[in-house]
Design an enzyme around this catalytic site. Structure first.
Site, mmCIF file in Angstrom:
data_model
loop_
_atom_site.group_PDB
_atom_site.id
_atom_site.type_symbol
_atom_site.label_atom_id
_atom_site.label_comp_id
_atom_site.label_asym_id
_atom_site.label_seq_id
_atom_site.Cartn_x
_atom_site.Cartn_y
_atom_site.Cartn_z
ATOM 1 N N GLU A 189 49.199 57.231 48.349
ATOM 2 C CA GLU A 189 49.272 56.180 47.329
ATOM 3 C C GLU A 189 50.622 56.203 46.637
ATOM 4 O O GLU A 189 51.111 57.264 46.245
ATOM 5 C CB GLU A 189 48.145 56.402 46.318
ATOM 6 C CG GLU A 189 47.516 55.137 45.831
ATOM 7 C CD GLU A 189 46.770 54.378 46.920
ATOM 8 O OE1 GLU A 189 47.391 53.447 47.498
ATOM 9 O OE2 GLU A 189 45.611 54.683 47.185
ATOM 10 N N HIS A 190 51.217 55.014 46.513
ATOM 11 C CA HIS A 190 52.539 54.855 45.898
ATOM 12 C C HIS A 190 53.608 55.616 46.685
ATOM 13 O O HIS A 190 54.594 56.080 46.107
ATOM 14 C CB HIS A 190 52.517 55.273 44.423
ATOM 15 C CG HIS A 190 51.763 54.287 43.573
ATOM 16 N ND1 HIS A 190 52.335 53.135 43.092
ATOM 17 C CD2 HIS A 190 50.471 54.268 43.163
ATOM 18 C CE1 HIS A 190 51.433 52.450 42.391
ATOM 19 N NE2 HIS A 190 50.288 53.115 42.432
ATOM 20 N N SER A 230 44.902 40.114 48.006
ATOM 21 C CA SER A 230 46.080 39.241 48.169
ATOM 22 C C SER A 230 46.683 39.340 49.558
ATOM 23 O O SER A 230 47.044 38.322 50.148
ATOM 24 C CB SER A 230 47.147 39.482 47.096
ATOM 25 O OG SER A 230 47.053 40.725 46.529
ATOM 26 N N ASP A 252 49.858 47.063 52.517
ATOM 27 C CA ASP A 252 48.676 46.191 52.538
ATOM 28 C C ASP A 252 48.774 45.134 53.636
ATOM 29 O O ASP A 252 47.825 44.898 54.386
ATOM 30 C CB ASP A 252 48.501 45.507 51.173
ATOM 31 C CG ASP A 252 48.395 46.508 50.042
ATOM 32 O OD1 ASP A 252 48.180 47.707 50.313
ATOM 33 O OD2 ASP A 252 48.539 46.094 48.870
HETATM 34 C C1 GLA Z 1 49.613 48.159 46.001
HETATM 35 C C2 GLA Z 1 50.842 47.717 46.794
HETATM 36 C C3 GLA Z 1 51.092 48.642 47.992
HETATM 37 C C4 GLA Z 1 51.122 50.110 47.560
HETATM 38 C C5 GLA Z 1 49.914 50.430 46.676
HETATM 39 C C6 GLA Z 1 49.992 51.820 46.097
HETATM 40 O O1 GLA Z 1 48.458 48.016 46.785
HETATM 41 O O2 GLA Z 1 50.664 46.395 47.274
HETATM 42 O O3 GLA Z 1 52.294 48.287 48.629
HETATM 43 O O4 GLA Z 1 52.315 50.423 46.922
HETATM 44 O O5 GLA Z 1 49.763 49.511 45.605
HETATM 45 O O6 GLA Z 1 49.919 52.759 47.099
#
Ligand code: GLA
Length: 386
Positions: A33-34, A127, A171
């Protein structure tokens, strides 16, 4: 699951044509994540919920898009799309059409009806699913083919330019590239992905939707990106060749800790340790070691909560309550944070009691009924024949 025949019937009743239908899934990120915008590793899987877009061509240069979820219709001239940033779903429509055009795919006039069963803004990439379903439909009706990676990148461009979130590629990438029965280990620098079969034995992937979304989500997201960039700049002064946090080891970070403001240090520590956890998690899944996978997920949550500070009370309670239930190997927040969903590994036969107990504790504390459901690893964007 969206009823495609129903969608096609609604389309035909309203627009008088038999449409083609394209769909794209939402995702749950298992771990990583991130890390995507730090050139790192992510391990998402597409879920059996998503967005479907029914489409047929028009003779003029108009785009007419009907959202069945909102029961709103939007009309745009293709020559004059609009520049987004209204905080409305029109940002995504304008953004995708513009980003396709930038890539040499000129959308033709079309009527489109869109339906989604991923809760909007809930952390399961509603989205990206919307963008990828719409993008595939627009490309197809314009007589163009677009490769999956370009489509994913077009979605990211739309987020940056029209929506105003400096999101990474995870995503959109998983929404178009996902394989049934698998997660993908994606290297966000090379954009190479390795399919990882979901060998979980008697465990299943369970999502708990907190049904809260805090308004600071997008501004805090962009802020985290800046913190990481600041870390790269400061560390780059003493570590030549560092282009992203991906290039920094934990040892190097500790050696140069005094160069960084405390907050930046903790942001960097999350990203660096999360990259290691993600690689270890992919190996654990490949080896059928669900217990290690679960432990890494819980470690990830702690790091996101304490070092990256993107969790919130509602999500922390969902995670804590999950971790106390029998038959649970791990639990963590998933997605950008500040609300949204958690992802959990739960023993199949414990699912009913898990849902009952976690729902009760959460509802007692926040007066909100969470939505708790299992998700199956599903395939990426495709045309649906009906
Ligand atoms: C959102 C963003 C992704 C990613 C996540 C965190 O979903 O769209 O690109 O950075 O947050 O992991």
């Amino acid at each position: 699951m969206i009823d495609i025949a129903d969608l096609a019937t609604a389309f035909q009743a309203r627009f008088g044509m038999r449409p083609r239908v394209f769909c794209a899934p939402g995702r749950v990120n298992l771990i990583g994540e991130h890390t995507d915008y730090n050139d790192g590793f992510v391990l998402p899987m597409a879920i059996d919920r998503g967005t479907a877009a029914a489409v047929s061509p028009r003779q003029d240069a108009k785009l007419r898009v009907w959202s069945l979820n909102l029961d709103e219709t939007l009309e745009r001239d293709l020559g004059n799309l609009g520049s987004g940033r209204r905080g409305s779903w029109s940002d995504y429509v304008e953004g995708i059409a513009a980003a396709l055009e930038d890539r040499g795919i000129r959308p033709a006039g079309a009527d489109i009806a869109i339906k989604s069963d991923v809760s909007i803004g809930g952390g399961l990439s509603s989205s990206a699913a919307f963008e990828m379903a719409l993008g595939t439909a627009l490309a197809a009706v314009s007589g163009n083919t677009i490769d999956r990676l370009s489509l994913a990148l077009a979605g990211q461009t739309a987020e940056h330019n029209h929506v105003g979130i400096q999101s990474g590629i995870m995503d959109q990438f998983i929404s178009v590239h996902a394989l049934e029965g698998h997660a993908l280990l994606l290297d966000c620098r090379s954009l190479e992905a390795r399919p990882v079969p979901l060998r979980l034995g008697d465990y299943e992937v369970v999502v708990c939707d907190s049904r809260v979304r805090h308004t600071l989500a997008s501004s805090e997201y962009n802020q985290r990106r800046q913190d990481c960039r600041a870390g790269v700049e400061l560390l780059g002064n003493v570590l030549p060749g560092v282009r992203a946090l991906r290039d920094v080891t934990l040892q190097q970070l500790e050696n140069h800790r005094s160069l960084l403001p405390e907050t930046v240090y903790r942001r960097c520590r999350h990203v660096i340790t999360e990259n290691s956890r993600t690689l270890a998690a992919a190996a654990a899944l490949e080896g059928g070691d669900a217990a290690t996978m679960g432990r890494l997920m819980s470690d990830s949550h702690r790091s996101l909560r304490d070092d990256y500070e993107v969790s919130c009370d509602e999500i922390d309670l969902l995670v804590r309550s999950a971790q106390q239930q029998p038959g649970v190997l791990g639990a963590r927040m998933t997605g950008g944070g500040f609300g949204g969903c958690t992802v959990n590994l739960v023993l199949h036969r414990n699912f009913d009691s898990f849902r009952e107990n976690v729902s009760r504790e959460y509802a007692d504390a926040f007066r909100i009924e969470p939505e708790i459901f299992t998700v199956r690893p599903s395939a990426g964007a495709r045309e649906v024949l009906f």
